[in-house]
Write a protein that holds these residues in place. Structure first.
Motif, PDB file in Angstrom:
ATOM      1  N   HIS A   1       0.851  -1.205   0.000  1.00 39.75           N
ATOM      2  CA  HIS A   1       0.000   0.000   0.000  1.00 39.75           C
ATOM      3  C   HIS A   1       0.878   1.243   0.000  1.00 39.75           C
ATOM      4  O   HIS A   1       1.687   1.429   0.906  1.00 39.75           O
TER       5      HIS A   1
ATOM      6  N   CYS B   1      -0.479   4.385  -2.006  1.00 40.17           N
ATOM      7  CA  CYS B   1      -1.271   5.556  -2.379  1.00 40.17           C
ATOM      8  C   CYS B   1      -2.728   5.150  -2.566  1.00 40.17           C
ATOM      9  O   CYS B   1      -3.068   3.967  -2.546  1.00 40.17           O
ATOM     10  N   THR B   2      -3.609   6.152  -2.773  1.00 34.47           N
ATOM     11  CA  THR B   2      -5.037   5.874  -2.934  1.00 34.47           C
ATOM     12  C   THR B   2      -5.336   5.135  -4.232  1.00 34.47           C
ATOM     13  O   THR B   2      -6.378   4.487  -4.350  1.00 34.47           O
TER      14      THR B   2
ATOM     15  N   TRP C   1      -6.367   1.273  -4.463  1.00 32.04           N
ATOM     16  CA  TRP C   1      -7.748   0.780  -4.477  1.00 32.04           C
ATOM     17  C   TRP C   1      -8.176   0.473  -5.904  1.00 32.04           C
ATOM     18  O   TRP C   1      -8.876  -0.504  -6.155  1.00 32.04           O
TER      19      TRP C   1
ATOM     20  N   LEU D   1     -12.718   5.947   7.479  1.00 34.00           N
ATOM     21  CA  LEU D   1     -13.267   6.137   6.135  1.00 34.00           C
ATOM     22  C   LEU D   1     -14.782   5.931   6.080  1.00 34.00           C
ATOM     23  O   LEU D   1     -15.418   6.291   5.094  1.00 34.00           O
TER      24      LEU D   1
ATOM     25  N   ARG E   1      -0.027   3.726   4.471  1.00 36.32           N
ATOM     26  CA  ARG E   1       0.728   3.800   3.221  1.00 36.32           C
ATOM     27  C   ARG E   1       2.233   3.925   3.458  1.00 36.32           C
ATOM     28  O   ARG E   1       2.664   4.578   4.409  1.00 36.32           O
TER      29      ARG E   1
ATOM     30  N   SER F   1      -0.909  10.294  -6.386  1.00 42.83           N
ATOM     31  CA  SER F   1      -2.249  10.379  -5.814  1.00 42.83           C
ATOM     32  C   SER F   1      -3.261  10.152  -6.930  1.00 42.83           C
ATOM     33  O   SER F   1      -2.904  10.095  -8.112  1.00 42.83           O
ATOM     34  N   MET F   2      -4.531  10.046  -6.578  1.00 41.50           N
ATOM     35  CA  MET F   2      -5.557   9.888  -7.603  1.00 41.50           C
ATOM     36  C   MET F   2      -5.562  11.083  -8.554  1.00 41.50           C
ATOM     37  O   MET F   2      -5.709  10.922  -9.772  1.00 41.50           O
TER      38      MET F   2
END
Length: 365
Positions: free
Chosen positions: A93, A95-96, A99, A123, A176, A247-248
Motif C-alpha cells: 500500500h 497511495c489511494t 484501491w 473512512l 501507506r 495520488s488519484m
C-alpha cells in the motif's frame, strides 16, 4: 499570460473525471436505495446479485477514467486466473490509487462487482461512499488494541451465509508507505528488528490480525489468496531515490505512464492456520514483495529497472467494458439535473444521504 493559462488548464485535467465520478454518486445511491427497499422481502442472495451488478456499473465508469482516459499501460506479471474466484487480495500500500488497482485486476476476471475492502475505520464517515461501502460488504476495522475481531468475523460470516462472491481487498501494512514520512518507515523497521523479523526497505512490516481473521473465517469459502505487488513507474527521482507514489489526482493528470502488477496465486493449503505462524508467513510474503521492489527500483543493471522479473503482458482494457457505464450513469445524472425537481432530489440525496449514512455507521458496524 497565455502560457500560464495553458499550464493551469493542463494541470486541471483531473477536474472532469473527478466531477463525473463524484457527481454521479447521488444518482447511484438513489438507484441502489430503490433496489434496497424493493429487495427487503427477498432473500439476501437476490439483493447481493443486483448490488454487485450496480457496483460493476459504477466502478467500470471509474475505470474508464483511470485506464482509458489516462492511457496508462497496465503490465501484468505472474498468474491472473481468467475465471472469477472467491479470494482474499493482499497488496502493498503506497497511495489511494492502490484501491483502483484491485478494480483493474477484478474487471479482467469479470469479478468487478465482487470487490469489497477491509478499510480504516475513519473512512466510514465519507459522504455517501462510507455508508455504501459498508452495505456492499466492506469491513471497517480499527488498529491495534481497538481491533474488534468478533465484529469482523460476524460481518464475514453474514456475507458467506448470503453466498456473497468475495474479492476481499486487504492492505496488511495498515497505512501507506510514504518516503516523505521517514519516521513511519523507521518505526516499522525498528519493530521488525525488535521482533526478530527481516527489515524491509520498500514496504512496511505487515500486520497480521485482519488477514488472519479473514482467512481463518472464510477458509472453507475461498478458492485462493492473491498476493499482489504494485509498482508505479516514474516514482524515482534523478538521484535514484524513491518518490511518493501518485495520488488519484496526479494519476488522472496522466503523470504515471505505466503500472506494474505482479500476482502470485496462493492455495489455502499452503497458508498456516495458527496466527503466530501466519504472521511469519505474511512477513515472508512481504520479504518477497520487498525483493521484487528492490529489483524494480534499485537494480544495478539499468535494463532490469522499472520492471519485475519474468514474463509480462501489456493488458489493455476495452472501451466496451467501461464506456457504456459512463454514458448510462452520466445520462441519468444529466437527466436529473435538467429539471428543478430533479435538482432538488439530487441536493437532498447528498445532504440526507450523508446524514443517514453517518448515523447508520455510528450505530452499526
Amino acid at each position: 499570460m497565455l502560457l500560464s493559462l495553458v499550464l493551469h488548464t493542463y494541470s486541471m485535467r483531473y477536474v472532469l473525471p473527478a466531477a463525473v465520478m463524484t457527481g454521479t454518486a447521488p444518482t447511484y445511491v438513489l438507484a441502489w436505495g430503490a433496489w434496497r427497499l424493493l429487495s427487503a422481502v427477498l432473500p439476501a442472495r437476490f439483493y447481493r446479485e443486483v448490488d454487485d451488478r450496480l457496483y460493476t456499473i459504477y466502478q467500470s465508469m471509474v475505470l474508464f477514467f483511470f485506464e482509458n482516459y489516462t492511457g496508462v499501460q497496465v503490465i501484468i506479471y505472474g498468474d491472473l486466473p481468467k475465471n472469477k474466484e472467491n479470494v482474499i487480495y493482499l497488496s502493498n500500500h503506497q497511495c489511494t490509487v492502490d484501491w483502483i488497482i484491485a478494480d483493474m485486476l477484478a474487471i479482467r476476471q469479470n469479478a468487478l462487482g465482487h470487490v469489497r475492502y477491509v478499510l480504516k475505520d475513519g473512512l466510514k464517515w465519507l459522504p455517501l461512499y462510507g455508508w455504501y461501502f459498508s452495505q456492499h460488504g466492506g469491513v471497517y476495522v480499527k488498529r491495534s488494541a481497538k481491533f474488534n475481531e468478533k465484529e469482523m468475523r460476524e460481518k464475514l460470516r453474514a456475507q458467506m451465509k448470503a453466498e456473497t462472491p468475495m474479492y476481499l481487498v486487504i492492505f496488511p501494512e495498515g497505512t501507506r508507505y510514504n518516503p516523505e514520512i521517514p519516521k513511519v518507515i523507521a518505526d516499522s523497521q525498528s519493530f521488525a528488528e525488535k521482533e526478530g523479523l527481516e527489515i524491509l526497505k520498500h514496504v512496511l512490516t505487515p500486520r497480521v490480525k485482519a488477514t488472519h481473521v479473514a482467512i481463518d473465517t472464510m477458509k472453507d469459502y475461498l478458492d485462493a489468496v492473491y498476493d499482489v505487488t504494485v509498482a508505479y513507474e516514474g516514482t524515482v527521482d534523478h538521484k535514484g531515490q524513491r518518490k511518493l507514489a501518485p495520488s488519484m489526482t496526479e494519476f488522472l493528470c496522466k503523470e504515471c505512464p505505466r503500472v506494474h502488477i505482479f500476482i502470485d496465486r496462493i492455495e489455502l493449503k499452503d497458508i498456516p492456520e495458527e496466527q503466530i505462524y501466519m504472521r511469519r508467513w505474511l512477513h515472508e510474503r512481504f520479504e518477497i514483495k520487498d525483493k521484487l521492489l528492490i529489483e524494480f527500483y534499485d537494480a544495478k543493471d539499468s535494463k532490469r529497472r522499472n520492471k519485475f522479473p519474468g514474463k509480462s503482458v501489456h493488458s489493455k482494457l476495452s472501451l466496451k467494458k467501461t464506456l457504456p457505464s459512463l454514458l448510462f450513469l452520466g445520462g441519468l445524472t444529466a437527466s436529473m439535473l435538467l429539471t428543478e425537481s430533479g435538482r432538488k432530489l439530487y441536493v437532498k440525496t447528498w445532504i440526507y444521504g450523508t446524514l443517514i449514512g453517518c448515523l447508520w455507521v455510528s450505530i452499526k458496524p
